[in-house]
Design a protein around this motif. Structure first.
Motif, PDB file in Angstrom:
ATOM      1  N   PRO A  27       0.840  -1.201   0.000  1.00  0.00           N
ATOM      2  CA  PRO A  27       0.000   0.000   0.000  1.00  0.00           C
ATOM      3  C   PRO A  27       0.876   1.253   0.000  1.00  0.00           C
ATOM      4  O   PRO A  27       1.899   1.304   0.680  1.00  0.00           O
ATOM      5  N   GLU A  28       0.437   2.247  -0.769  1.00  0.00           N
ATOM      6  CA  GLU A  28       1.174   3.512  -0.867  1.00  0.00           C
ATOM      7  C   GLU A  28       1.022   4.289   0.443  1.00  0.00           C
ATOM      8  O   GLU A  28      -0.083   4.543   0.901  1.00  0.00           O
ATOM      9  N   PRO A  29       2.137   4.667   1.062  1.00  0.00           N
ATOM     10  CA  PRO A  29       2.011   5.465   2.296  1.00  0.00           C
ATOM     11  C   PRO A  29       1.610   6.906   1.987  1.00  0.00           C
ATOM     12  O   PRO A  29       1.747   7.364   0.849  1.00  0.00           O
ATOM     13  N   GLN A  30       1.121   7.640   2.980  1.00  0.00           N
ATOM     14  CA  GLN A  30       1.093   9.095   2.864  1.00  0.00           C
ATOM     15  C   GLN A  30       2.555   9.557   2.762  1.00  0.00           C
ATOM     16  O   GLN A  30       3.471   8.788   3.051  1.00  0.00           O
ATOM     17  N   PRO A  31       2.785  10.819   2.392  1.00  0.00           N
ATOM     18  CA  PRO A  31       4.174  11.239   2.148  1.00  0.00           C
ATOM     19  C   PRO A  31       4.997  11.413   3.419  1.00  0.00           C
ATOM     20  O   PRO A  31       5.613  12.452   3.644  1.00  0.00           O
ATOM     21  N   VAL A  32       5.045  10.358   4.267  1.00  0.00           N
ATOM     22  CA  VAL A  32       5.824  10.461   5.500  1.00  0.00           C
ATOM     23  C   VAL A  32       7.319  10.492   5.192  1.00  0.00           C
ATOM     24  O   VAL A  32       8.111  11.039   5.956  1.00  0.00           O
ATOM     25  N   LEU A  33       7.720   9.887   4.079  1.00  0.00           N
ATOM     26  CA  LEU A  33       9.146   9.792   3.750  1.00  0.00           C
ATOM     27  C   LEU A  33       9.610  10.941   2.874  1.00  0.00           C
ATOM     28  O   LEU A  33      10.732  10.918   2.373  1.00  0.00           O
ATOM     29  N   SER A  34       8.780  11.971   2.714  1.00  0.00           N
ATOM     30  CA  SER A  34       9.168  13.055   1.816  1.00  0.00           C
ATOM     31  C   SER A  34      10.405  13.759   2.373  1.00  0.00           C
ATOM     32  O   SER A  34      10.605  13.838   3.579  1.00  0.00           O
ATOM     33  N   PRO A  35      11.275  14.244   1.491  1.00  0.00           N
ATOM     34  CA  PRO A  35      12.577  14.751   1.929  1.00  0.00           C
ATOM     35  C   PRO A  35      12.474  16.009   2.784  1.00  0.00           C
ATOM     36  O   PRO A  35      11.427  16.649   2.858  1.00  0.00           O
ATOM     37  N   LEU A  36      13.579  16.316   3.427  1.00  0.00           N
ATOM     38  CA  LEU A  36      13.698  17.499   4.273  1.00  0.00           C
ATOM     39  C   LEU A  36      13.254  18.740   3.508  1.00  0.00           C
ATOM     40  O   LEU A  36      13.616  18.931   2.359  1.00  0.00           O
ATOM     41  N   THR A  37      12.458  19.588   4.174  1.00  0.00           N
ATOM     42  CA  THR A  37      12.019  20.829   3.547  1.00  0.00           C
ATOM     43  C   THR A  37      12.444  22.006   4.416  1.00  0.00           C
ATOM     44  O   THR A  37      12.885  21.811   5.545  1.00  0.00           O
ATOM     45  N   THR A  38      12.281  23.200   3.898  1.00  0.00           N
ATOM     46  CA  THR A  38      12.720  24.377   4.651  1.00  0.00           C
ATOM     47  C   THR A  38      11.575  25.025   5.433  1.00  0.00           C
ATOM     48  O   THR A  38      11.811  25.947   6.195  1.00  0.00           O
ATOM     49  N   ALA A  39      10.351  24.548   5.233  1.00  0.00           N
ATOM     50  CA  ALA A  39       9.218  25.113   5.967  1.00  0.00           C
ATOM     51  C   ALA A  39       8.246  24.011   6.358  1.00  0.00           C
ATOM     52  O   ALA A  39       8.138  22.999   5.663  1.00  0.00           O
ATOM     53  N   ALA A  40       7.569  24.214   7.463  1.00  0.00           N
ATOM     54  CA  ALA A  40       6.570  23.239   7.909  1.00  0.00           C
ATOM     55  C   ALA A  40       5.536  23.930   8.782  1.00  0.00           C
ATOM     56  O   ALA A  40       5.824  24.958   9.410  1.00  0.00           O
ATOM     57  N   ILE A  41       4.321  23.370   8.800  1.00  0.00           N
ATOM     58  CA  ILE A  41       3.323  23.756   9.796  1.00  0.00           C
ATOM     59  C   ILE A  41       2.839  22.472  10.469  1.00  0.00           C
ATOM     60  O   ILE A  41       2.595  21.464   9.797  1.00  0.00           O
ATOM     61  N   PHE A  42       2.780  22.522  11.791  1.00  0.00           N
ATOM     62  CA  PHE A  42       2.269  21.414  12.584  1.00  0.00           C
ATOM     63  C   PHE A  42       0.956  21.877  13.204  1.00  0.00           C
ATOM     64  O   PHE A  42       0.956  22.823  13.995  1.00  0.00           O
ATOM     65  N   LEU A  43      -0.127  21.220  12.834  1.00  0.00           N
ATOM     66  CA  LEU A  43      -1.447  21.628  13.292  1.00  0.00           C
ATOM     67  C   LEU A  43      -2.091  20.444  14.015  1.00  0.00           C
ATOM     68  O   LEU A  43      -2.211  19.361  13.446  1.00  0.00           O
ATOM     69  N   VAL A  44      -2.453  20.649  15.288  1.00  0.00           N
ATOM     70  CA  VAL A  44      -3.090  19.597  16.088  1.00  0.00           C
ATOM     71  C   VAL A  44      -4.467  20.096  16.525  1.00  0.00           C
ATOM     72  O   VAL A  44      -4.586  21.190  17.095  1.00  0.00           O
ATOM     73  N   VAL A  45      -5.504  19.307  16.257  1.00  0.00           N
ATOM     74  CA  VAL A  45      -6.867  19.700  16.617  1.00  0.00           C
ATOM     75  C   VAL A  45      -7.573  18.537  17.304  1.00  0.00           C
ATOM     76  O   VAL A  45      -7.175  17.379  17.151  1.00  0.00           O
ATOM     77  N   THR A  46      -8.606  18.873  18.070  1.00  0.00           N
ATOM     78  CA  THR A  46      -9.516  17.839  18.560  1.00  0.00           C
ATOM     79  C   THR A  46     -10.851  18.012  17.844  1.00  0.00           C
ATOM     80  O   THR A  46     -11.215  19.125  17.445  1.00  0.00           O
ATOM     81  N   VAL A  47     -11.576  16.911  17.672  1.00  0.00           N
ATOM     82  CA  VAL A  47     -12.840  16.920  16.939  1.00  0.00           C
ATOM     83  C   VAL A  47     -13.969  17.211  17.930  1.00  0.00           C
ATOM     84  O   VAL A  47     -14.135  16.489  18.915  1.00  0.00           O
ATOM     85  N   ASP A  48     -14.736  18.265  17.679  1.00  0.00           N
ATOM     86  CA  ASP A  48     -15.860  18.599  18.557  1.00  0.00           C
ATOM     87  C   ASP A  48     -16.966  17.559  18.408  1.00  0.00           C
ATOM     88  O   ASP A  48     -17.099  16.940  17.347  1.00  0.00           O
ATOM     89  N   PRO A  49     -17.796  17.375  19.468  1.00  0.00           N
ATOM     90  CA  PRO A  49     -18.921  16.445  19.344  1.00  0.00           C
ATOM     91  C   PRO A  49     -19.787  16.836  18.141  1.00  0.00           C
ATOM     92  O   PRO A  49     -20.138  18.011  17.993  1.00  0.00           O
ATOM     93  N   GLY A  50     -20.087  15.876  17.283  1.00  0.00           N
ATOM     94  CA  GLY A  50     -20.878  16.162  16.093  1.00  0.00           C
ATOM     95  C   GLY A  50     -20.040  16.584  14.900  1.00  0.00           C
ATOM     96  O   GLY A  50     -20.569  16.727  13.796  1.00  0.00           O
ATOM     97  N   GLY A  51     -18.745  16.756  15.091  1.00  0.00           N
ATOM     98  CA  GLY A  51     -17.886  17.208  13.988  1.00  0.00           C
ATOM     99  C   GLY A  51     -17.364  16.081  13.115  1.00  0.00           C
ATOM    100  O   GLY A  51     -16.626  16.333  12.148  1.00  0.00           O
ATOM    101  N   GLU A  52     -17.747  14.847  13.433  1.00  0.00           N
ATOM    102  CA  GLU A  52     -17.140  13.690  12.770  1.00  0.00           C
ATOM    103  C   GLU A  52     -17.325  13.709  11.254  1.00  0.00           C
ATOM    104  O   GLU A  52     -16.370  13.442  10.498  1.00  0.00           O
ATOM    105  N   ASP A  53     -18.544  14.007  10.784  1.00  0.00           N
ATOM    106  CA  ASP A  53     -18.798  13.982   9.332  1.00  0.00           C
ATOM    107  C   ASP A  53     -17.936  14.996   8.593  1.00  0.00           C
ATOM    108  O   ASP A  53     -17.382  14.704   7.536  1.00  0.00           O
ATOM    109  N   THR A  54     -17.859  16.188   9.164  1.00  0.00           N
ATOM    110  CA  THR A  54     -17.077  17.257   8.535  1.00  0.00           C
ATOM    111  C   THR A  54     -15.609  16.857   8.434  1.00  0.00           C
ATOM    112  O   THR A  54     -14.946  17.084   7.416  1.00  0.00           O
TER     113      THR A  54
END
Ligand code: HEM
Length: 347
Positions: free
Chosen positions: A11-38
């Motif tokens: 199976p094709e992975p998500q691009p976890v092995l993509s090479p070193l880059t010069t910029a990144a954003i790390f975004l962590v969220v929690t799903v609100d009740p009822g937000g599952e479909d969205t």
């Protein structure tokens, strides 16, 4: 039959092995009740959104990896759990603590230009605004010659090629999740005044490499030594790190966003135990005397094909009428233990 005997392609992975880059954003969220479909709709559209933002700038090599936390898995997908998925395990060491902090989804955006990461993060949040609570957002950048803000080259001993794939991608040990991965993130803030007051030689002893030449030293109890671990067969157990400096000089904030991918979280967890609990005669990793962990979260990173074809929404999150046609749909009985309606698709 003949068809089932044919070897299945990896199976094709998500691009976890993509090479070193010069910029990144790390975004962590929690799903609100009822937000599952969205959230599910966004996950299915994520590869398309990434192409939409990044395709016109091929040199920018925009990529996005999405990870799913332990609690969110059962709310989002009626599918077997990945074997290694559990909440991040907080550690209480003799001097330092690794806290566990909330996170249902991680978006790890990488590119050669911050504007591409920014554009995609904005698209993701436009879609998720009403469905999630943002827990952390960090913009990382490459500093000097791939140095962390302690001044040391960071990432040198990362595995590459086949070794990186073997270290990072789930295989036969969990066939239903082959091609997936696990990722642990921790946001660290440094005490740079204290660090910079140390002579360079003392800094090098703490890291275990030289500062200007980036050559490995042989220091007992160094960060490098505590994180060099081997399995029962004597082979080194590796993770793939994509740490990024971040900060705000105006606020006196200087940090390292640690992110480590691994085929099993056990490897990263052993490194963290070494760092925070120590390995006699070392009581803890001396890098921690100058670095405080503010967050800690574990995510499962499904393979790319998972996003194209999500498993069904769990029954608990579907409309009560569809899930239990015979039941009396009285509101009180339909409430989840947490008091929410536990239903998605209200939007
Ligand atoms: C190596 C910095 C946190 C795992 C290194 C190196 C530096 C560094 C400068 C040496 C060069 C290299 O091979 O990359 C930092 C900073 C951290 C941090 C500034 C946060 C304050 C962590 C954490 C882990 C970790 C939390 C694991 C859970 C490793 C590993 C190596 C390493 C596995 C390579 C060891 C080897 O095989 O030589 N780190 N690190 N680091 N670090 Fe970290």
């Amino acid at each position: 039959g003949a068809a089932s005997a044919a070897p299945r392609p990896d199976p094709e992975p998500q691009p976890v092995l993509s090479p070193l880059t010069t910029a990144a954003i790390f975004l962590v969220v929690t799903v609100d009740p009822g937000g599952e479909d969205t959230v599910r709709d966004l996950l299915e559209d994520l590869p398309g959104l990434t192409r939409a933002v990044g395709f016109g700038s091929p040199d920018g090599a925009l990529s996005c990896v999405a990870g799913v936390g332990s609690d969110a898995w059962d709310r989002l997908f009626a599918a077997p759990r990945p074997a290694g998925l559990h909440p991040f395990r907080a550690l209480d060491g003799p001097r330092h603590r690794a806290p566990a902090t909330p996170g249902d989804l991680l978006f790890h955006l990488r590119a050669g230009r911050l504007d591409l990461c920014f554009g995609l993060a904005a698209e993701i949040m436009t879609r998720l605004r009403t469905a999630v609570t943002v827990r952390d957002e960090v913009q990382g950048f490459t500093y000097q010659d791939v140095r962390d803000l302690l001044g040391f080259v960071d990432g040198t001993e990362n595995p590459v090629g086949a070794a990186a794939r073997a270290a990072v991608l789930i295989g036969e040990e969990d066939p239903a999740h082959a091609g997936g991965s696990y990722v642990i993130v921790q946001k660290y803030l440094h005490d740079l005044d204290a660090w910079n007051a140390l002579p360079v030689e003392a800094q090098e002893r703490i890291i275990g490499r030289t500062k200007s030449g980036n050559v490995e030293r042989d220091d007992e109890g160094s960060h490098v030594t505590l994180n060099t671990i081997t399995g029962p067969d004597g082979a080194e157990r590796q993770i793939l790190r994509d740490n990024m400096p971040f900060g705000s000089p105006g606020r006196g904030e200087f940090g390292t966003y640690f992110i480590g991918y691994a085929r099993t979280p056990e490897v990263t967890e052993e490194m963290l135990r070494n760092m925070f609990l120590g390995v006699p005669p070392t009581s803890h990793d001396p890098i921690l005397d100058f670095s405080t962990a503010l967050t800690g979260t574990l995510f499962y990173v499904p393979p790319a094909g998972f996003l194209d074809d999500l498993p069904p929404l769990p029954a608990a999150a579907t409309a009560p009428a569809a899930a239990a046609p015979a039941a009396d749909p009285s509101p009180a009985e339909d409430r989840e233990p947490d008091g929410s309606l536990g239903i998605g698709g209200l939007n």
